[in-house]
Design an enzyme around this catalytic site. Structure first.
Site, PDB file in Angstrom:
ATOM      1  N   GLY A 136      -6.293 -14.774 -25.936  1.00  0.00           N
ATOM      2  CA  GLY A 136      -5.921 -15.588 -25.139  1.00  0.00           C
ATOM      3  C   GLY A 136      -5.331 -15.228 -23.777  1.00  0.00           C
ATOM      4  O   GLY A 136      -4.336 -15.748 -23.318  1.00  0.00           O
ATOM      5  N   CYS A 180      23.327 -15.682 -17.694  1.00  0.00           N
ATOM      6  CA  CYS A 180      24.306 -15.603 -16.249  1.00  0.00           C
ATOM      7  C   CYS A 180      24.381 -13.915 -15.903  1.00  0.00           C
ATOM      8  O   CYS A 180      24.872 -13.144 -16.530  1.00  0.00           O
ATOM      9  CB  CYS A 180      25.726 -16.057 -16.467  1.00  0.00           C
ATOM     10  N   SER A 205      -5.757 -13.426 -19.501  1.00  0.00           N
ATOM     11  CA  SER A 205      -6.669 -13.089 -18.563  1.00  0.00           C
ATOM     12  C   SER A 205      -6.778 -11.809 -18.214  1.00  0.00           C
ATOM     13  O   SER A 205      -7.316 -11.340 -17.193  1.00  0.00           O
ATOM     14  CB  SER A 205      -6.337 -14.166 -17.369  1.00  0.00           C
ATOM     15  N   CYS A 249      31.929 -18.613 -15.348  1.00  0.00           N
ATOM     16  CA  CYS A 249      32.140 -18.293 -13.644  1.00  0.00           C
ATOM     17  C   CYS A 249      31.494 -19.396 -12.781  1.00  0.00           C
ATOM     18  O   CYS A 249      31.863 -19.405 -11.502  1.00  0.00           O
ATOM     19  CB  CYS A 249      31.196 -17.129 -13.355  1.00  0.00           C
ATOM     20  N   ASN A 309       3.770 -14.692 -23.772  1.00  0.00           N
ATOM     21  CA  ASN A 309       4.247 -16.112 -23.678  1.00  0.00           C
ATOM     22  C   ASN A 309       5.638 -16.173 -23.791  1.00  0.00           C
ATOM     23  O   ASN A 309       6.328 -15.251 -24.428  1.00  0.00           O
ATOM     24  CB  ASN A 309       3.421 -16.595 -25.201  1.00  0.00           C
ATOM     25  N   HIS A 344       7.714 -11.264 -21.547  1.00  0.00           N
ATOM     26  CA  HIS A 344       8.096 -11.883 -20.086  1.00  0.00           C
ATOM     27  C   HIS A 344       9.238 -12.808 -20.413  1.00  0.00           C
ATOM     28  O   HIS A 344       9.495 -13.749 -19.725  1.00  0.00           O
ATOM     29  CB  HIS A 344       6.713 -12.678 -19.666  1.00  0.00           C
ATOM     30  N   PRO A 352     -12.299 -17.257 -24.905  1.00  0.00           N
ATOM     31  CA  PRO A 352     -13.779 -17.798 -24.714  1.00  0.00           C
ATOM     32  C   PRO A 352     -14.508 -17.293 -23.404  1.00  0.00           C
ATOM     33  O   PRO A 352     -15.752 -17.021 -23.345  1.00  0.00           O
ATOM     34  CB  PRO A 352     -13.388 -19.291 -24.198  1.00  0.00           C
TER      35      PRO A 352
END
Ligand code: BV8
Ligand code: ZN
Length: 240
Positions: free
Chosen positions: A180, A121, A182, A143, A96, A113, A207
């Site tokens: 949670g 930058c 996949s 810059c 997350n 991630h 779930p």
């Protein structure tokens, strides 16, 4: 000896995905209400899109910042953070980018991630960490180029030291709790295999069934807050 409480384990890894934040109101990526159903990541969340149309990428990311800024950590985040204060060693390995684990007080967090609230930058090699707010300044003062959301997009390599640290923590853990996810995005989706090789107790909280479900010994088929409460209260008998 049958262990049934989180604090009976010496090294716990919580491996979390978007479902961890679903009950905080943060949309997941796939399944019902998934953000990739609404937005094509190729237009708003990848390096090519950023080079081609940085304004559209920033519009999408500030939209997400605005949405996530209104979301608070849920009971599941709090249980994970609390276990970090009670058990010997807890590491959160998260896919997350919403920053909710840190907000809940978890200290050892590996963000595979990246982070929605951080920018970088690549010309100047600098980063800036924002609060949970929409970003106004989109041009680097060094810059004049566009600040880039410091997020691992599809096609980006993950930050090697972070991935190495996650693999090391999992290889040394005695309890691995997936919450949670996949389990379809790589290389993160390889990580449960490290837990199996380490001989850790493996729990999947989701779930739904996932392609990784067979790697787990215990499946808690329900929402993160409810299943983590059961786990923390010890009434979900962890495998002896
Ligand atoms: C890489 C960033 C090396 C954040 C994301 C072509 C070119 C390049 C690479 C590839 C390619 N084809 C395939 C690949 C590899 C690719 C990949 O894995 N693709 C998949 C889709 C096949 N991986 C990459 O590109 C990675 N980089 O490989 O670099 C390389 C480089 C160049 C060329 C080759 C290789 C980078 C991966 C990271 C991508 N970044 N997003 C952002 O933009 O927002 S992806 C996105 O998916 C998020 O990061 C997210 O974290 C991740 C995983 O999703 P989940 O967290 O699992 O969320 P999801 O919605 O899917 O599922 C939610 C789950 O929760 C469900 O199971 C649901 O049942 C459950 N749930 C719902 N409610 C609850 C609940 N659970 C509990 N409680 C509830 N209440
Ligand atoms: Zn710059």
């Amino acid at each position: 000896m049958s262990t049934s409480r989180l604090r009976d384990f010496s090294r716990i890894v919580f491996f979390t995905g978007a479902g961890m934040s679903a009950e905080s109101g943060v949309p997941t990526y796939r399944g019902a209400g998934g953000i990739w159903k609404e937005y094509d990541y190729r237009r708003y969340a990848c390096q090519e899109a950023f080079v081609r149309d940085p304004e559209a990428v920033w519009e999408f990311h500030n939209y997400r910042r605005g949405l996530v800024a209104r979301c608070a950590p849920n009971l599941g985040h709090q249980i994970v953070a609390r276990s970090g204060r009670r058990s010997a060693r807890v590491t959160v390995v998260t896919q997350n980018i919403d920053g909710l684990h840190a907000l809940a007080g978890s200290s050892e967090i590996l963000e595979l991630h990246g982070n929605l609230w951080r920018v970088r930058c690549d010309t100047c090699g600098v980063k800036q960490q924002d609060g949970h707010v929409v970003r106004e300044v989109l041009r680097c003062d060094g810059c004049g180029g566009w600040w880039r959301p410091d997020i691992v997009w599809f096609g980006d390599y993950l930050h090697e030291p972070t991935l190495d640290a996650a693999q090391a923590a999992i290889a040394a853990c005695d309890l691995f709790v997936s919450i949670g996810t996949s389990a379809v995005v790589y290389p993160a989706a390889y990580l449960p295999e490290y837990a199996r090789k380490a001989g850790a107790r493996r729990v999947e909280i989701n779930p739904d069934e996932t392609p990784a479900s067979e790697l787990y010994e215990l499946h808690l088929r329900g929402p993160a807050t409810e299943m983590l409460t059961r786990l923390a209260d010890g009434d979900a008998e962890l495998l002896a």
